[in-house]
Design a protein around this motif. Structure first.
Motif, PDB file in Angstrom:
ATOM      1  N   ILE A 137       0.677  -1.245   0.184  1.00 30.58           N
ATOM      2  CA  ILE A 137       0.003   0.041   0.034  1.00 30.58           C
ATOM      3  C   ILE A 137       0.699   1.287  -0.043  1.00 30.58           C
ATOM      4  O   ILE A 137       1.710   1.310   0.964  1.00 30.58           O
ATOM      5  N   VAL A 138       0.634   2.147  -1.048  1.00 31.94           N
ATOM      6  CA  VAL A 138       1.587   3.361  -1.179  1.00 31.94           C
ATOM      7  C   VAL A 138       0.678   4.558  -1.373  1.00 31.94           C
ATOM      8  O   VAL A 138      -0.263   4.408  -2.344  1.00 31.94           O
ATOM      9  N   ASN A 139       0.631   5.525  -0.642  1.00 32.07           N
ATOM     10  CA  ASN A 139       0.026   6.656  -0.931  1.00 32.07           C
ATOM     11  C   ASN A 139       0.964   7.659  -1.637  1.00 32.07           C
ATOM     12  O   ASN A 139       2.002   7.621  -1.708  1.00 32.07           O
ATOM     13  N   GLY A 140       0.245   8.715  -2.185  1.00 34.13           N
ATOM     14  CA  GLY A 140       0.892   9.875  -2.965  1.00 34.13           C
ATOM     15  C   GLY A 140       1.568   9.531  -4.170  1.00 34.13           C
ATOM     16  O   GLY A 140       2.441  10.028  -4.618  1.00 34.13           O
ATOM     17  N   VAL A 141       1.194   8.321  -4.722  1.00 36.31           N
ATOM     18  CA  VAL A 141       1.742   7.695  -5.927  1.00 36.31           C
ATOM     19  C   VAL A 141       1.463   8.579  -7.137  1.00 36.31           C
ATOM     20  O   VAL A 141       0.320   9.209  -7.074  1.00 36.31           O
ATOM     21  N   THR A 142       2.384   8.850  -7.983  1.00 32.30           N
ATOM     22  CA  THR A 142       2.307   9.694  -9.135  1.00 32.30           C
ATOM     23  C   THR A 142       2.675   9.022 -10.449  1.00 32.30           C
ATOM     24  O   THR A 142       2.933   7.851 -10.484  1.00 32.30           O
ATOM     25  N   VAL A 143       1.923   9.470 -11.714  1.00 35.17           N
ATOM     26  CA  VAL A 143       2.220   9.186 -12.921  1.00 35.17           C
ATOM     27  C   VAL A 143       2.854   9.891 -13.867  1.00 35.17           C
ATOM     28  O   VAL A 143       2.670  11.071 -13.832  1.00 35.17           O
TER      29      VAL A 143
END
Length: 286
Positions: A137-143
């Protein structure tokens, strides 16, 4: 032709300006065809993964519904793109995969932050009252440039490779990408974050308590150790040629099979266009 001919000394002059304009016009005319083919492949790829989630029983066991707006692909070291439900050896899945995402249209990926979740949804037909096992679980993921970036983000649960017990059947490991409407999403109160073993969680409860969503995309693979000591529930096969009807200009059953195999890779139609245009691009670059 004299030794001072400009056609020998200056190869770029071999193409008159009129021809250059014609080539440029041809590129402009065919560019929408390439984009249309890619868009069709992405749309079909989304339908393929949606059908796989249904056929594998992930809907409604894990998700009440699954209507992705983008195509998520995972690649583990030592192999190609993971196809939906592909059986992988445990040894290959012990480090986090590289993830890429392709939206169905350019308005899909508008949020700046996402939450990435990976859970063990058990073998088909098996349930555990404690819920699922959270493996990532990872928050703040960007693309960025279609790549899903997790490095340096807020890891609620560090990636932990699959370790299904021997004889427990083909465990379904589901990777999901949720929109994250707020900059930081703390884990819900009481969420079991453990240092040695993945924590149990009910995915639906976690999503609701964390206030994340909607679900943007997902994929899954399976890992099995030993021979199952029980009979898993049957799953439904996916017939890609009947998933989507895009009219006469849409992909054929052959293209559908290509998308199913490569999970979003360009079909032969767009590759053909690229090959067709390559000589013109070469001439234009002279």
């Amino acid at each position: 032709m004299t030794p001072h001919s400009p056609y020998i000394r200056y190869p770029s002059n071999m193409i008159p300006s009129t021809s250059r304009r014609m080539i440029f016009s041809l590129l402009l005319l065919t560019s929408p065809l390439v984009h249309a083919a890619q868009s069709d492949n992405t749309t079909l790829g989304i339908e393929v993964i949606r059908a796989h989630f249904q056929g594998a029983g992930l809907v409604p066991y894990l998700l009440a519904n699954f209507t992705p707006t983008a195509l998520l692909t995972a690649t583990y070291t030592g192999g190609g793109i993971v196809t939906p439900g592909q059986l992988l050896p445990k040894s290959r899945t012990q480090t986090a995969p590289n993830l890429t995402i392709t939206p169905a249209n350019m308005t899909t990926l508008l949020n700046e932050k996402y939450t990435l979740v990976m859970v063990d949804a058990w073998a088909p037909g098996y349930t555990d009252p404690r819920g699922q096992i959270c493996h990532w679980i990872v928050n703040g993921v960007t693309v960025q440039d279609h790549s899903v970036l997790t490095y340096g983000r807020v890891a609620v649960e560090q990636y932990r490779g699959p370790t299904p017990p021997s004889g427990s059947g083909p465990h379904r490991y589901v990777i999901l990408l949720y929109a994250q409407p707020f900059p930081a999403v703390p884990p819900p109160q009481g969420f079991p974050v453990q240092n040695n073993d993945p924590g149990f969680c009910h995915l639906a409860d976690y999503v609701k308590a964390s206030n994340i969503g909607p679900l943007i995309a997902g994929t899954y693979f399976t890992v099995e150790e030993g021979v199952a000591t029980f009979t898993p529930s049957p799953t439904s096969p996916v017939v890609t040629s009947t998933l989507l009807s895009l009219g006469s200009s849409g992909p054929s059953a052959s293209a559908a099979g290509t998308v199913a195999q490569h999970n979003g890779a360009f079909s032969s139609s767009s590759n053909y266009l690229a090959i067709l245009l390559a000589p013109f691009l070469w001439l234009l670059a002279l």
